[in-house]
Design a protein around this motif. Structure first.
Motif, PDB file in Angstrom:
ATOM      1  N   GLY A  51       5.046  31.501 -44.704  1.00 55.63           N
ATOM      2  CA  GLY A  51       4.089  32.387 -44.632  1.00 55.63           C
ATOM      3  C   GLY A  51       4.421  33.792 -44.734  1.00 55.63           C
ATOM      4  N   GLY A  52       3.668  34.813 -45.120  1.00 54.73           N
ATOM      5  CA  GLY A  52       4.131  36.062 -45.379  1.00 54.73           C
ATOM      6  C   GLY A  52       4.636  36.802 -44.052  1.00 54.73           C
ATOM      7  N   ARG A  53       5.008  37.890 -44.055  1.00 59.25           N
ATOM      8  CA  ARG A  53       5.358  38.899 -43.099  1.00 59.25           C
ATOM      9  C   ARG A  53       4.217  38.885 -42.080  1.00 59.25           C
ATOM     10  N   GLY A  54       4.598  39.108 -40.989  1.00 57.59           N
ATOM     11  CA  GLY A  54       3.887  39.542 -39.808  1.00 57.59           C
ATOM     12  C   GLY A  54       2.761  38.399 -39.316  1.00 57.59           C
ATOM     13  N   VAL A  55       2.923  37.107 -40.075  1.00 57.84           N
ATOM     14  CA  VAL A  55       1.993  36.015 -39.433  1.00 57.84           C
ATOM     15  C   VAL A  55       2.661  35.145 -38.267  1.00 57.84           C
ATOM     16  N   GLY A  56       3.910  35.509 -37.731  1.00 54.91           N
ATOM     17  CA  GLY A  56       4.153  34.986 -36.431  1.00 54.91           C
ATOM     18  C   GLY A  56       4.911  33.785 -36.688  1.00 54.91           C
ATOM     19  N   LYS A  57       5.893  33.599 -37.889  1.00 56.96           N
ATOM     20  CA  LYS A  57       6.796  32.697 -37.867  1.00 56.96           C
ATOM     21  C   LYS A  57       8.010  32.785 -36.829  1.00 56.96           C
ATOM     22  N   THR A  58       8.550  34.008 -36.719  1.00 50.81           N
ATOM     23  CA  THR A  58       9.452  34.200 -35.699  1.00 50.81           C
ATOM     24  C   THR A  58       9.327  33.864 -34.229  1.00 50.81           C
ATOM     25  N   VAL A  59       7.746  34.313 -34.179  1.00 53.37           N
ATOM     26  CA  VAL A  59       7.293  33.967 -32.694  1.00 53.37           C
ATOM     27  C   VAL A  59       7.402  32.600 -32.365  1.00 53.37           C
ATOM     28  N   ILE A  60       6.975  31.565 -33.504  1.00 54.31           N
ATOM     29  CA  ILE A  60       6.830  30.233 -33.214  1.00 54.31           C
ATOM     30  C   ILE A  60       8.204  29.710 -32.993  1.00 54.31           C
ATOM     31  N   LEU A  61       9.324  30.106 -33.647  1.00 52.01           N
ATOM     32  CA  LEU A  61      10.539  29.616 -33.325  1.00 52.01           C
ATOM     33  C   LEU A  61      10.872  29.909 -31.748  1.00 52.01           C
ATOM     34  N   ILE A 167      16.264  28.531 -37.786  1.00 50.83           N
ATOM     35  CA  ILE A 167      16.813  29.218 -38.804  1.00 50.83           C
ATOM     36  C   ILE A 167      15.782  29.946 -39.496  1.00 50.83           C
ATOM     37  N   ASP A 168      15.863  31.581 -39.346  1.00 49.41           N
ATOM     38  CA  ASP A 168      14.661  32.384 -39.736  1.00 49.41           C
ATOM     39  C   ASP A 168      15.224  33.039 -41.049  1.00 49.41           C
ATOM     40  N   GLU A 169      13.983  33.282 -41.661  1.00 45.74           N
ATOM     41  CA  GLU A 169      14.442  34.029 -43.171  1.00 45.74           C
ATOM     42  C   GLU A 169      15.058  33.054 -44.222  1.00 45.74           C
ATOM     43  N   LEU A 170      14.676  31.879 -44.278  1.00 42.02           N
ATOM     44  CA  LEU A 170      15.404  30.708 -45.173  1.00 42.02           C
ATOM     45  C   LEU A 170      15.569  31.355 -46.353  1.00 42.02           C
ATOM     46  N   GLN A 171      14.516  32.093 -47.049  1.00 45.14           N
ATOM     47  CA  GLN A 171      14.581  32.361 -48.408  1.00 45.14           C
ATOM     48  C   GLN A 171      15.932  33.353 -48.802  1.00 45.14           C
ATOM     49  N   ALA A 192      21.048   9.037 -35.243  1.00 42.83           N
ATOM     50  CA  ALA A 192      20.242   9.327 -34.068  1.00 42.83           C
ATOM     51  C   ALA A 192      20.594  10.516 -32.960  1.00 42.83           C
ATOM     52  N   TRP A 193      21.048  11.597 -33.628  1.00 43.25           N
ATOM     53  CA  TRP A 193      21.570  12.624 -32.878  1.00 43.25           C
ATOM     54  C   TRP A 193      20.496  13.349 -32.221  1.00 43.25           C
ATOM     55  N   PRO A 194      20.590  13.623 -30.860  1.00 45.80           N
ATOM     56  CA  PRO A 194      19.371  14.523 -30.249  1.00 45.80           C
ATOM     57  C   PRO A 194      19.101  15.842 -30.757  1.00 45.80           C
ATOM     58  N   LEU A 195      18.901  16.035 -32.002  1.00 41.36           N
ATOM     59  CA  LEU A 195      18.907  17.245 -32.769  1.00 41.36           C
ATOM     60  C   LEU A 195      17.579  17.573 -33.501  1.00 41.36           C
ATOM     61  N   VAL A 196      16.942  18.847 -33.281  1.00 43.74           N
ATOM     62  CA  VAL A 196      15.975  18.904 -33.928  1.00 43.74           C
ATOM     63  C   VAL A 196      16.138  20.399 -34.862  1.00 43.74           C
ATOM     64  N   VAL A 197      15.513  20.467 -36.031  1.00 38.13           N
ATOM     65  CA  VAL A 197      15.820  21.764 -36.822  1.00 38.13           C
ATOM     66  C   VAL A 197      14.480  22.072 -37.385  1.00 38.13           C
ATOM     67  N   ILE A 198      14.179  23.553 -36.936  1.00 35.01           N
ATOM     68  CA  ILE A 198      13.125  24.102 -37.338  1.00 35.01           C
ATOM     69  C   ILE A 198      13.615  25.533 -38.207  1.00 35.01           C
ATOM     70  N   VAL A 199      13.121  25.665 -39.408  1.00 29.20           N
ATOM     71  CA  VAL A 199      13.321  26.635 -40.278  1.00 29.20           C
ATOM     72  C   VAL A 199      12.105  27.410 -40.698  1.00 29.20           C
ATOM     73  N   ALA A 200      12.304  28.624 -40.863  1.00 29.41           N
ATOM     74  CA  ALA A 200      11.149  29.457 -41.277  1.00 29.41           C
ATOM     75  C   ALA A 200      11.674  30.573 -42.455  1.00 29.41           C
ATOM     76  N   GLY A 201      10.501  30.800 -43.454  1.00 25.59           N
ATOM     77  CA  GLY A 201      10.800  31.850 -44.436  1.00 25.59           C
ATOM     78  C   GLY A 201       9.543  32.165 -44.949  1.00 25.59           C
ATOM     79  N   LEU A 202       9.525  32.932 -46.149  1.00 24.37           N
ATOM     80  CA  LEU A 202       8.307  33.303 -46.769  1.00 24.37           C
ATOM     81  C   LEU A 202       8.011  32.052 -47.894  1.00 24.37           C
TER      82      LEU A 202
END
Length: 380
Positions: A51-61, A167-171, A192-202
């Motif tokens: 999503g673009g800047r200011g839509v709340g990606k970092t907040v969701i993380l 991970i934020d700012e993936l772009q 089957a590691w107990p691992l979740v990965v969430i990334v965010a970027g433009l």
């Protein structure tokens, strides 16, 4: 003396709004991924937020880290990628810190380790944990990524816990480095590691990171403007809860002015609250002042900083893009080049620099400014 009621709107960076409206589906996906890893014993595919800047990606993380902590007593390792800087070294350091926290954590107690801050919760106790690693005469050599991940997951399992990596700012990630990270994760999915990965970027990550299969096959969520119902809720609820409700006319006008853009919603609410000081409600009479203050703040902050950061050639590109955006919804890179009187290849390096800076992004052939409203500001 009257009791001061704090302003309930939060327009600052990475501040969760008092009413996180319109993001139920992505939060449900986060909760499900954590359940799959924590309860079903499987490593889920990654979640990719765009999503673009200011839509709340970092907040969701941040919300994901809170869910991991409160629901599963998991640590979170947050990474924010910086321009032209590798992220693997920082990731390895924070993985080692998380491993040490799990190894040293007695049930129900936080630990001190040294030299990095991890937003997390150890065994159900929330908050920021300051990690101070104990001094040793011989520092441990850095572990390869797969070994580091294996060690922290094994340490977590000793407490029936796991790990969330955000991970934020993936772009901004270099494709070879991100490819190595993705390949390591993909290789160990069968473990089957107990691992979740969430990334965010433009949104440009669809193009700049094309070919990184692990993320291409992830669960993608596009965060855009809020719909009318969610926008109204994000404006109304904080005011109601704080004891200074908004009138229906005020909500209608502020919602229209925001365009559903989450950052603008928080700014408008913030300034409407300020304009209504001493009143029992936020009324339509307070809206013009709120809109003026919001436009001035966006111009002096987001718009001006991006403009000042642009070279003369980049400003020419932005101005051409802004002019075309006035008359058409979809502007292509070829059309911007044509408006500049040149060929697309001749200005591709300018476009790519603006993408890396996060000032613009691409969706297939479409080129867009990352911050809503900036095109109008440039034209003015």
């Amino acid at each position: 003396m009257a009791t001061r009621v704090p302003n309930p709107y939060r327009p600052g960076f990475n501040q969760a709004p008092a009413a996180l409206a319109g993001r139920d589906s992505v939060l449900e996906a986060v909760a499900e991924a954590l359940d799959v890893a924590a309860l079903d014993g499987r490593t889920p595919r990654p979640l990719v937020l765009t999503g673009g800047r200011g839509v709340g990606k970092t907040v969701i993380l941040g919300e994901a880290a809170a869910i991991a902590a409160t629901e599963h007593s998991w640590l979170t390792v947050p990474i924010e990628i910086r321009p032209e800087r590798p992220f693997t070294t920082q990731l390895l350091e924070r993985l080692a810190a998380a491993r040490d926290l799990y190894r040293q954590a007695p049930p129900g107690k936080q630990i001190e380790v040294t030299a990095a801050t991890i937003k997390a919760s150890v065994l159900g106790i929330g908050g920021e944990v300051e990690v101070r690693r104990r001094a040793t005469s011989t520092p441990e050599p850095a572990l390869p990524l797969d070994a580091a991940l294996a060690e922290v997951c094994e340490a977590a399992l000793e407490h029936d816990a796991g790990l969330l990596i955000t991970i934020d700012e993936l772009q901004l990630a270099a494709k070879p480095e991100l490819g190595d990270f993705a390949a390591t994760l993909q290789q160990h999915v069968p473990d089957a590691w107990p691992l979740v990965v969430i990334v965010a970027g433009l949104p440009s990550i669809r193009d700049t990171q094309r070919g990184v299969t692990y993320f291409e096959r992830g669960e993608w969520h596009v965060l855009g403007p809020l719909d009318t119902t969610s926008t109204r809720l994000a404006l109304e609820k904080p005011a109601d809860d704080a004891g200074r409700p908004m009138t229906a006319d005020a909500v209608d006008q502020l919602a229209t002015a925001s365009g559903g853009y989450p950052y603008a919603i928080q700014l408008l609410g913030h300034h409407a609250w300020r304009a209504s000081k001493g009143s029992d409600a936020i009324a339509a009479s307070h809206v013009p002042a709120a809109i003026d203050a919001t436009q001035s703040e966006l111009a002096a902050g987001l718009y001006e900083s991006r403009w000042q950061d642009a070279s003369p050639k980049e400003r020419e590109y932005l101005a051409a893009l802004a002019e075309l955006s006035a008359t058409q919804d979809h502007v292509t890179g070829s059309e911007v080049a044509h408006a500049l009187g040149t060929q697309p290849k001749a200005v591709s390096y300018v476009r790519d620099r603006l993408i890396r800076k996060g000032t613009i992004y691409t969706e297939a052939e479409r080129v867009r400014l990352a911050v809503p409203g900036m095109a109008q500001w440039i034209r003015r």
